[in-house]
Scaffold this motif. Structure first.
Motif, PDB file in Angstrom:
ATOM      1  N   GLY B  33      -6.057 -21.183  14.578  1.00 31.68           N
ATOM      2  CA  GLY B  33      -6.044 -20.585  15.898  1.00 31.68           C
ATOM      3  C   GLY B  33      -6.934 -19.373  16.063  1.00 31.68           C
ATOM      4  N   ASP B  34      -7.278 -18.704  14.980  1.00 34.62           N
ATOM      5  CA  ASP B  34      -8.061 -17.487  15.188  1.00 34.62           C
ATOM      6  C   ASP B  34      -9.528 -17.805  15.432  1.00 34.62           C
ATOM      7  OD1 ASP B  34      -9.757 -17.224  12.885  1.00 34.62           O
ATOM      8  OD2 ASP B  34      -8.076 -16.501  11.720  1.00 34.62           O
ATOM      9  N   ARG B  35     -10.227 -16.835  15.897  1.00 29.49           N
ATOM     10  CA  ARG B  35     -11.573 -17.056  16.419  1.00 29.49           C
ATOM     11  C   ARG B  35     -12.603 -17.378  15.344  1.00 29.49           C
ATOM     12  NH1 ARG B  35     -14.172 -15.504  21.284  1.00 29.49           N
ATOM     13  NH2 ARG B  35     -16.260 -14.673  21.031  1.00 29.49           N
ATOM     14  N   TRP B  36     -12.389 -16.954  14.117  1.00 28.62           N
ATOM     15  CA  TRP B  36     -13.461 -16.985  13.127  1.00 28.62           C
ATOM     16  C   TRP B  36     -13.213 -17.856  11.894  1.00 28.62           C
ATOM     17  CZ3 TRP B  36     -17.698 -15.382  15.163  1.00 28.62           C
ATOM     18  CH2 TRP B  36     -17.663 -14.385  16.134  1.00 28.62           C
ATOM     19  N   SER B  37     -11.982 -18.163  11.569  1.00 27.62           N
ATOM     20  CA  SER B  37     -11.710 -18.824  10.285  1.00 27.62           C
ATOM     21  C   SER B  37     -12.350 -20.197  10.161  1.00 27.62           C
ATOM     22  CB  SER B  37     -10.202 -18.932  10.064  1.00 27.62           C
ATOM     23  OG  SER B  37      -9.656 -17.642   9.887  1.00 27.62           O
ATOM     24  N   VAL B  38     -12.251 -21.013  11.191  1.00 27.33           N
ATOM     25  CA  VAL B  38     -12.805 -22.361  11.110  1.00 27.33           C
ATOM     26  C   VAL B  38     -14.323 -22.307  10.922  1.00 27.33           C
ATOM     27  CG1 VAL B  38     -13.249 -24.464  12.436  1.00 27.33           C
ATOM     28  CG2 VAL B  38     -10.964 -23.471  12.405  1.00 27.33           C
ATOM     29  N   LEU B  39     -14.959 -21.456  11.680  1.00 27.89           N
ATOM     30  CA  LEU B  39     -16.411 -21.314  11.564  1.00 27.89           C
ATOM     31  C   LEU B  39     -16.800 -20.773  10.195  1.00 27.89           C
ATOM     32  CD1 LEU B  39     -19.208 -21.462  12.846  1.00 27.89           C
ATOM     33  CD2 LEU B  39     -18.779 -19.227  13.896  1.00 27.89           C
ATOM     34  N   THR B  40     -16.015 -19.853   9.671  1.00 32.55           N
ATOM     35  CA  THR B  40     -16.282 -19.286   8.348  1.00 32.55           C
ATOM     36  C   THR B  40     -16.138 -20.355   7.264  1.00 32.55           C
ATOM     37  OG1 THR B  40     -15.496 -17.126   9.086  1.00 32.55           O
ATOM     38  CG2 THR B  40     -15.588 -17.495   6.710  1.00 32.55           C
ATOM     39  N   LEU B  41     -15.103 -21.156   7.348  1.00 34.29           N
ATOM     40  CA  LEU B  41     -14.945 -22.257   6.402  1.00 34.29           C
ATOM     41  C   LEU B  41     -16.147 -23.202   6.488  1.00 34.29           C
ATOM     42  CD1 LEU B  41     -11.158 -23.212   6.872  1.00 34.29           C
ATOM     43  CD2 LEU B  41     -12.158 -21.990   4.940  1.00 34.29           C
ATOM     44  N   ASP B  46     -21.350 -25.482   2.247  1.00 36.83           N
ATOM     45  CA  ASP B  46     -22.494 -26.011   1.475  1.00 36.83           C
ATOM     46  C   ASP B  46     -22.491 -25.590   0.008  1.00 36.83           C
ATOM     47  OD1 ASP B  46     -23.547 -26.898   3.948  1.00 36.83           O
ATOM     48  OD2 ASP B  46     -24.418 -24.915   4.263  1.00 36.83           O
ATOM     49  N   GLY B  47     -21.700 -24.625  -0.336  1.00 36.32           N
ATOM     50  CA  GLY B  47     -21.733 -24.125  -1.702  1.00 36.32           C
ATOM     51  C   GLY B  47     -21.462 -22.635  -1.657  1.00 36.32           C
ATOM     52  N   PRO B  48     -21.608 -21.962  -2.785  1.00 34.50           N
ATOM     53  CA  PRO B  48     -21.314 -20.532  -2.784  1.00 34.50           C
ATOM     54  C   PRO B  48     -22.255 -19.790  -1.841  1.00 34.50           C
ATOM     55  CG  PRO B  48     -22.395 -21.198  -4.826  1.00 34.50           C
ATOM     56  CD  PRO B  48     -22.047 -22.439  -4.085  1.00 34.50           C
ATOM     57  N   ILE B  49     -21.727 -18.807  -1.173  1.00 32.48           N
ATOM     58  CA  ILE B  49     -22.543 -18.057  -0.217  1.00 32.48           C
ATOM     59  C   ILE B  49     -22.153 -16.591  -0.287  1.00 32.48           C
ATOM     60  CG2 ILE B  49     -20.937 -18.533   1.668  1.00 32.48           C
ATOM     61  CD1 ILE B  49     -23.383 -18.597   3.565  1.00 32.48           C
ATOM     62  N   ARG B  50     -23.127 -15.739  -0.154  1.00 38.28           N
ATOM     63  CA  ARG B  50     -22.886 -14.294  -0.250  1.00 38.28           C
ATOM     64  C   ARG B  50     -22.507 -13.711   1.101  1.00 38.28           C
ATOM     65  NH1 ARG B  50     -27.764 -11.729  -3.608  1.00 38.28           N
ATOM     66  NH2 ARG B  50     -26.373  -9.926  -3.447  1.00 38.28           N
ATOM     67  N   VAL B  94     -21.489 -10.644  -4.270  1.00 43.56           N
ATOM     68  CA  VAL B  94     -20.193 -11.320  -4.143  1.00 43.56           C
ATOM     69  C   VAL B  94     -20.419 -12.706  -3.564  1.00 43.56           C
ATOM     70  CG1 VAL B  94     -17.923 -11.248  -3.057  1.00 43.56           C
ATOM     71  CG2 VAL B  94     -19.000  -9.131  -3.791  1.00 43.56           C
ATOM     72  N   GLU B  95     -19.839 -13.699  -4.203  1.00 39.09           N
ATOM     73  CA  GLU B  95     -19.993 -15.065  -3.717  1.00 39.09           C
ATOM     74  C   GLU B  95     -18.661 -15.638  -3.265  1.00 39.09           C
ATOM     75  OE1 GLU B  95     -23.756 -16.969  -6.203  1.00 39.09           O
ATOM     76  OE2 GLU B  95     -21.707 -17.480  -6.731  1.00 39.09           O
ATOM     77  N   TYR B  96     -18.695 -16.299  -2.136  1.00 42.59           N
ATOM     78  CA  TYR B  96     -17.517 -16.984  -1.622  1.00 42.59           C
ATOM     79  C   TYR B  96     -17.731 -18.488  -1.708  1.00 42.59           C
ATOM     80  CZ  TYR B  96     -16.154 -12.447   0.193  1.00 42.59           C
ATOM     81  OH  TYR B  96     -15.792 -11.137   0.292  1.00 42.59           O
ATOM     82  N   ARG B  97     -16.663 -19.205  -2.023  1.00 41.52           N
ATOM     83  CA  ARG B  97     -16.744 -20.668  -1.955  1.00 41.52           C
ATOM     84  C   ARG B  97     -15.373 -21.246  -1.593  1.00 41.52           C
ATOM     85  NH1 ARG B  97     -19.186 -22.905  -7.109  1.00 41.52           N
ATOM     86  NH2 ARG B  97     -20.006 -20.780  -7.349  1.00 41.52           N
ATOM     87  N   LEU B  98     -15.394 -22.447  -1.045  1.00 37.93           N
ATOM     88  CA  LEU B  98     -14.140 -23.092  -0.641  1.00 37.93           C
ATOM     89  C   LEU B  98     -13.365 -23.583  -1.851  1.00 37.93           C
ATOM     90  CD1 LEU B  98     -15.163 -25.333   2.406  1.00 37.93           C
ATOM     91  CD2 LEU B  98     -14.399 -22.953   2.377  1.00 37.93           C
ATOM     92  N   THR B  99     -12.059 -23.504  -1.770  1.00 36.73           N
ATOM     93  CA  THR B  99     -11.209 -24.219  -2.719  1.00 36.73           C
ATOM     94  C   THR B  99     -11.020 -25.640  -2.174  1.00 36.73           C
ATOM     95  OG1 THR B  99      -9.160 -23.702  -1.562  1.00 36.73           O
ATOM     96  CG2 THR B  99      -9.934 -22.088  -3.179  1.00 36.73           C
ATOM     97  N   ARG B 100     -10.356 -26.497  -2.952  1.00 36.48           N
ATOM     98  CA  ARG B 100     -10.137 -27.843  -2.418  1.00 36.48           C
ATOM     99  C   ARG B 100      -9.218 -27.796  -1.196  1.00 36.48           C
ATOM    100  NH1 ARG B 100      -5.363 -30.480  -4.460  1.00 36.48           N
ATOM    101  NH2 ARG B 100      -4.184 -29.057  -5.797  1.00 36.48           N
ATOM    102  N   HIS B 101      -8.346 -26.802  -1.152  1.00 37.46           N
ATOM    103  CA  HIS B 101      -7.483 -26.677   0.020  1.00 37.46           C
ATOM    104  C   HIS B 101      -8.290 -26.220   1.242  1.00 37.46           C
ATOM    105  CE1 HIS B 101      -4.085 -27.375  -2.543  1.00 37.46           C
ATOM    106  NE2 HIS B 101      -4.366 -26.314  -3.291  1.00 37.46           N
ATOM    107  N   GLY B 102      -9.234 -25.341   1.003  1.00 33.14           N
ATOM    108  CA  GLY B 102     -10.114 -24.921   2.082  1.00 33.14           C
ATOM    109  C   GLY B 102     -10.917 -26.101   2.619  1.00 33.14           C
TER     110      GLY B 102
END
Lengths: 144, 144
Positions: B33-41, B46-50, B94-102
């Motif tokens: 429901g929030d404005r940014w989470s879906v877009l951030t996911l 595509d892979g790790p991103i800074r 700092v690198e972010y990446r999705l987990t399988r749940h993400g």
DNA sequence: CAGAATCCGTCATGATACTG
DNA sequence: CAGTATCATGACGGATTCTG
């Protein structure tokens, strides 16, 4: 936009957009995110239901004020997820029922909610680990 | 509870509950429901991103402040949807990446977003009709 | 019965400035 | 680079009181 974005990607961006086409996507995701819409859809699923009966049923889970239920129903009606039928009688009688789109959104909700059962264990591990990290940062363990 | 409620039904009630078991369901729906989470996911898919690259990519859709992106990522990390990897270098990396749940939640998002394409036409009809009804109530047509 | 009106507290969003 | 600090605003949630 310098990188390729097919249609689904573009729509995924919608919650953050203000373009006209983005309104529906934004509205749907907002309904999933708010505290009452999913439960309201669920309680309306058996067939037409009147305002007070709906308030009573939801209240068995958690008390909801008339003000909040009214607003929730207005949003759902505005977006074509429920219909509102007024009977010109006294005392007033108003019936709510799901549209086929409301039923579809409810099915999505159920799928997601079912998935959280599998997700729950890992979710709690992640939360605990995160809290532990935060705690260390704020209050490092006494050396020694 | 006087009416029967199987497990899925009980979980559907969770967004309105405060019990421990309801936290994960509530968290997931809030992210949708929030404005940014879906877009951030989506942008992390595509892979790790800074951090800065993520901010830049999202910014191509709509500007996001560092403060809001940080909070969005913290929530996703806290709930086990993304991982955050810090490289002890200077300047920071700092690198972010999705987990399988993400990844799973992102797939749900895509299904819903795809569905809104079919829903959109009826959605707009409903909104227009609703606005028309509201207008009549506030400002009834002058009789005669 | 089905709400509307009023008032309040909290949280999410957001702009701007600053920092290890 | 990857954030944090500060301040402001508006939507959402909620209790209480009133009404056609």
């Amino acid at each position: 936009m310098t990188y390729s974005m097919h249609e689904t990607s573009r729509l995924l961006a919608e919650p953050a957009m203000e373009s006209d086409g983005a309104v529906a996507t934004r509205a749907v995701l907002s309904r999933l995110g708010d505290r009452w819409s999913v439960l309201t859809l669920h309680m309306t699923d058996d067939g037409p239901i009147r305002f007070t009966e709906l308030k009573r049923r939801i209240g068995q889970i958690h008390p909801i004020s008339a003000r909040v239920l009214t607003r929730t129903l207005k949003q759902l009606e505005r977006d074509g997820l429920v219909t509102r039928k007024v009977y010109p009688v006294v005392p007033p009688k108003v019936e709510y029922r799901l549209t086929r789109h409301g039923e579809r959104l409810l099915r999505f909700s159920r799928e997601i909610v079912d998935w959280t059962r599998e997700f729950r264990a890992d979710f709690e591990v992640a939360r605990d680990a995160f809290e532990a990290r935060s705690f260390r940062q704020i209050r490092p363990p006494a050396p020694r």
